[in-house]
Every structure is written in structure tokens, then in C-alpha cells.
Design an enzyme around this catalytic site. Structure first.
Site, PDB file in Angstrom:
ATOM      1  CB  ALA A 183      -0.940   0.008   1.209  1.00 54.27           C
TER       2      ALA A 183
ATOM      3  CB  THR B 179      -6.062  -9.224  14.663  1.00 56.55           C
ATOM      4  OG1 THR B 179      -6.262 -10.199  15.694  1.00 56.55           O
ATOM      5  CG2 THR B 179      -7.262  -8.282  14.611  1.00 56.55           C
TER       6      THR B 179
ATOM      7  CB  CYS C 282      15.506  -2.103   1.897  1.00 59.42           C
ATOM      8  SG  CYS C 282      15.510  -2.569   0.182  1.00 59.42           S
TER       9      CYS C 282
HETATM   10  C1  C6P Z   1      10.018  -4.051  -6.008  1.00 61.03           C
HETATM   11  C2  C6P Z   1       9.858  -4.058  -4.523  1.00 61.03           C
HETATM   12  N1  C6P Z   1       9.522  -5.218  -3.909  1.00 61.03           N
HETATM   13  C3  C6P Z   1       9.374  -5.270  -2.566  1.00 61.03           C
HETATM   14  C4  C6P Z   1       9.555  -4.149  -1.775  1.00 61.03           C
HETATM   15  C5  C6P Z   1       9.341  -4.258  -0.286  1.00 61.03           C
HETATM   16  O1  C6P Z   1       8.113  -3.643   0.027  1.00 61.03           O
HETATM   17  P1  C6P Z   1       7.635  -3.584   1.580  1.00 61.03           P
HETATM   18  O2  C6P Z   1       6.179  -3.326   1.539  1.00 61.03           O
HETATM   19  O3  C6P Z   1       8.423  -2.420   2.166  1.00 61.03           O
HETATM   20  O4  C6P Z   1       8.015  -4.882   2.201  1.00 61.03           O
HETATM   21  C6  C6P Z   1       9.906  -2.928  -2.385  1.00 61.03           C
HETATM   22  C7  C6P Z   1      10.179  -1.703  -1.547  1.00 61.03           C
HETATM   23  N2  C6P Z   1      11.226  -0.918  -2.115  1.00 61.03           N
HETATM   24  C8  C6P Z   1      11.604   0.305  -1.462  1.00 61.03           C
HETATM   25  C9  C6P Z   1      12.129   0.025  -0.070  1.00 61.03           C
HETATM   26  S1  C6P Z   1      13.429  -1.113  -0.133  1.00 61.03           S
HETATM   27  C10 C6P Z   1      12.654   1.054  -2.310  1.00 61.03           C
HETATM   28  O5  C6P Z   1      13.219   2.040  -1.808  1.00 61.03           O
HETATM   29  O6  C6P Z   1      12.831   0.648  -3.481  1.00 61.03           O
HETATM   30  C11 C6P Z   1      10.034  -2.882  -3.768  1.00 61.03           C
HETATM   31  O7  C6P Z   1      10.344  -1.727  -4.392  1.00 61.03           O
END
Ligand code: C6P
Length: 388
Positions: free
Chosen positions: A205, A242, A329
Site C-alpha cells: 500500500a 488480526t 532498504c
Molecule cells: C520491487 C519491490 N519489492 C518489494 C519491496 C518491499 O516492500 P515492503 O512493503 O516495504 O516490504 C519494495 C520496496 N522498495 C523500497 C524500499 S526497499 C525502495 O526504496 O525501493 C520494492 O520496491
């Protein structure tokens, strides 16, 4: 201008309309949706509307499943580990085909399964344009042996969009499961699961102006999933815990609003991105990774010769501008960017990458100010650079 946010691929601002829709589910309708009393059941209509919005946004069939989870990292882990568990249960070897430019939540999960459980993983290279090719998949997919193909729809650092339709079609023609990490596609470009025969698809989201901490995992009807989290009966036993009602409501409205703005992103956001990109390319010794015709409309991964990406970011931040050197990340890691390495960029270039990612909230004035600041920053840093 106080500050300018150009890091929307890392996370986006929550749309105020989304926050407004979430608010009532904290102090008014706060029941546990699994509770049978009215406090719980009164949350159901809004949850149902939210899920309908998600189904519509990715063109999913009513018979398919969308499992609510905590994030795309969880969704990617669930799909990859579920396929491994299924092959283990059947006493069959597990072969996963993915690409060298996946997000760490795919790459590190594959590396974990490889190292700790001895599965075979093929990491497809990308071509000179930074894209995964059908020929490359054909060279490695073995019907009856390959368990899963997992290829991201759009890359988070470059914005490059893989030929997902043809990759998924070929995979399905050969009787193999197909997963796509669609985090950087949903809410930016059209995503249709009627067009693309993926078995699993993950989204998050906070990439399309919803809250951080909630994601969706699509499962095409007829497919199973071994839960990563066991416990309560939520999500049809496919994801215990939940359900976070305000976050689900927020993700539902956010994905609907994002779908309604796809044309705006394709036109206006793309124009602003191109304006910024053209200004960057007007500077000497700068390149942008990947042809813009293959990229999501909001993303630029640029390399400024002679300037370390981290130094550039620090300067931009001092001027109130937020960007990143690649994915958030891995922002603490100083090693060369994996995507640059996968694209055989020379080592100097891979340390000089800076990612700018816009959103529908980015304004023309912000881009004009950013261009001014970037020009001054490049001049200043090159004047003191030891390598330029
Ligand atoms: C292609 C892709 N796949 C997975 C994630 C992870 O999404 P999360 O909801 O945070 O778990 C990301 C999140 N990429 C961010 C944070 S690393 C970026 O700076 O590119 C993404 O771009």
C-alpha cells in the site's frame, strides 16, 4: 520552498483522502473483524468495499484470492517459501528461476532457500537495456523440473518494466507457476491479471499513497499457498493474525485512487519526470539508466560521473530535497548497487547512482527548484571531486 520529496519509490505520502477514510476505524468502529458481536461485524462492509477495490484495480477474478498481509516483503517470502514447502512435501527437487535485479525480499529469500535448504535457483541476467528477456527464460526453464518463475514487474531502482505478459505466458505454457513482485507497478502502470496469467502477485500500500504496514498477495483460483504465519483463521487460514481494518480500508481507497490517476501519471507525472531527466542529461558526464520508453513514468536512476551517490544525497538533503542512491532498504550499504552490477555498469558508475522518483503530488515548481539545486550541487561536488 521548505522541502521536496522525490523518493516515492521508497514510500509515498498517504493521500489525505485515504487517511480520512481510515480515521473512523480507530476510535469508533474499532472491533476485531473476527468478533461475532456488532463491534466486529460493523467493520465488514468497509472491508468488503476495500477488497472489491483491490480486485478491480488489478483486474482479478472474483474466484481469485487476495490475502491481506503486512507488506510485500512478507508476500514475496510467503510465495517463495510456500512453493519450496510444497515441493518438499512431495519429495520433489525445487528449482526457482528469478532475476539478478529483484528486490532483496526476493533475492535474499532465494539465497536463504539455496543455502539452508539446498534448492536450485537460477538468477536470470538482464540485457543491455536492463530487462529480463524471454530468450533468457527459455534457456533455463525446464518443464517438469522448474517449480516457480518469479520476475518483478517493474524494478524499484531503474523503473524498468519487464515483459511480464510474455514471460508469464511462456511459463504457463510450460506448466510452471509464475509469481511477480508488482510493488513498483501497481498504482503506476496498468496491471491486469486477465491480461497476465500470473499465479501469484504481490503489492504494497505504501507505494501508492496508502499506509506503510499493509500489503496484498494475489493467488489465482486453483492455486494453493502454504501460510508463512499460522494461528487464527483469518484470510481463510492463509495468513493468521488480526486483520488491520483501518489499513485495509486505506489500501482499498488508495489503490482505487491510484487507478483513477493512472492517466495523470502517464501524462503529467511523466512530463515532469522527463523535464527533470532532460535537465540532468544536459549536464556533462551524466547518464540515466534505461531507456525511458521502458520505464515507469515516475522514475530516474541517474549517474553523475565523479560524484559518490551518498555525497550527492547529503547535499540534496541539506537543500531540502529527498532522493535515494537506490532502494531505501539498502541505503546503509555502501557497496556497488546490485542493479548497476547486474547491468554490467562499470564499477565507478555503480557508486554514483541517484534515484529520483516522483508521484502525483509532485509539482512543476518542485521540479524547477530541484533542477536548480541539482545543477549547483553537481558543480560544487565536481569542483572538489578527486576523480573528476
Ligand atoms: C520491487 C519491490 N519489492 C518489494 C519491496 C518491499 O516492500 P515492503 O512493503 O516495504 O516490504 C519494495 C520496496 N522498495 C523500497 C524500499 S526497499 C525502495 O526504496 O525501493 C520494492 O520496491
Amino acid at each position: 520552498m521548505e522541502r521536496i520529496y522525490l523518493d516515492s519509490n521508497a514510500t509515498t505520502v498517504v493521500d489525505p483522502l485515504v487517511k480520512q477514510a481510515m480515521d473512523p476505524f480507530y476510535c469508533q468502529m474499532y472491533g476485531n473483524p473476527n468478533s461475532l458481536h456488532r463491534f466486529g461485524t460493523e467493520t465488514h462492509p468497509a472491508m468488503s468495499i476495500a477488497l472489491d477495490r483491490m480486485y478491480k484495480a488489478i483486474d482479478a477474478d472474483d474466484e481469485d484470492d487476495i490475502i491481506i498481509n503486512g507488506c510485500a516483503t512478507e508476500g514475496n517470502n510467503t510465495v517463495l517459501k510456500s512453493v519450496f514447502m510444497d515441493t518438499l512435501a512431495k519429495g520433489e527437487p525445487c528449482h526457482i528461476i528469478t532475476s539478478q535485479i529483484e528486490h532483496p525480499s526476493v533475492l535474499k529469500t532465494c539465497q536463504y532457500l539455496e543455502k539452508e535448504h539446498g534448492i536450485e535457483v537460477t538468477y536470470l541476467p538482464v540485457n543491455k537495456d536492463g530487462l529480463v528477456t524471454l530468450d533468457s527464460l527459455k534457456a533455463h526453464l525446464v518443464p517438469g523440473k522448474t517449480s516457480l518463475v518469479s520476475i518483478m514487474w517493474a524494478n524499484n531502482e531503474t523503473g524498468l518494466i519487464n515483459p511480464i505478459k510474455e514471460l508469464a505466458e511462456y511459463t504457463k505454457q510450460n506448466g510452471v507457476l509464475f509469481h511477480t513482485d508488482a510493488v513498483q507497478a501497481v498504482g503506476k502502470i496498468p496491471v491486469s491479471l486477465k491480461e497476465v496469467p500470473a499465479d501469484y502477485l504481490t503489492f504494497s500500500a505504501h507505494k501508492f499513497h496508502g499506509p506503510i504496514g499493509v500489503g496484498g498477495m494475489y493467488i489465482r483460483h486453483g492455486n494453493t499457498i502454504t501460510p508463512l504465519l499460522h494461528g487464527g483463521e483469518q484470510m481463510g487460514h492463509k495468513r493468521a493474525g488480526t486483520v488491520n481494518v483501518p489499513f485495509v480500508v486505506g489500501m482499498g481507497l488508495a489503490i482505487e485512487l491510484a487507478s483513477q490517476h493512472l492517466d495523470y501519471i502517464d501524462s503529467d507525472v511523466r512530463r515532469l519526470r522527463n523535464k527533470l531527466e532532460d535537465a540532468i542529461l544536459a549536464l556533462p558526464d551524466t547518464i540515466v539508466i534505461g531507456d525511458r520508453k521502458y520505464r515507469t513514468p515516475n522514475t530516474i536512476l541517474a549517474s553523475f560521473k565523479g560524484i559518490e551517490g551518498e555525497a550527492f544525497l547529503w547535499d540534496l538533503n541539506q537543500n531540502g530535497i529527498a532522493a535515494s542512491t537506490g532502494s531505501a532498504c539498502s541505503s546503509e550499504e555502501l557497496e556497488a548497487d546490485a542493479t548497476f552490477q547486474a547491468m554490467d555498469m562499470d564499477n565507478n558508475l555503480s557508486h554514483t547512482g541517484v534515484r529520483f522518483s516522483l508521484s502525483r503530488f509532485t509539482t512543476e515548481e518542485e521540479i524547477d527548484v530541484s533542477i536548480e539545486v541539482i545543477n549547483k550541487t553537481v558543480q560544487r561536488l565536481r569542483a572538489i571531486s578527486s576523480t573528476y
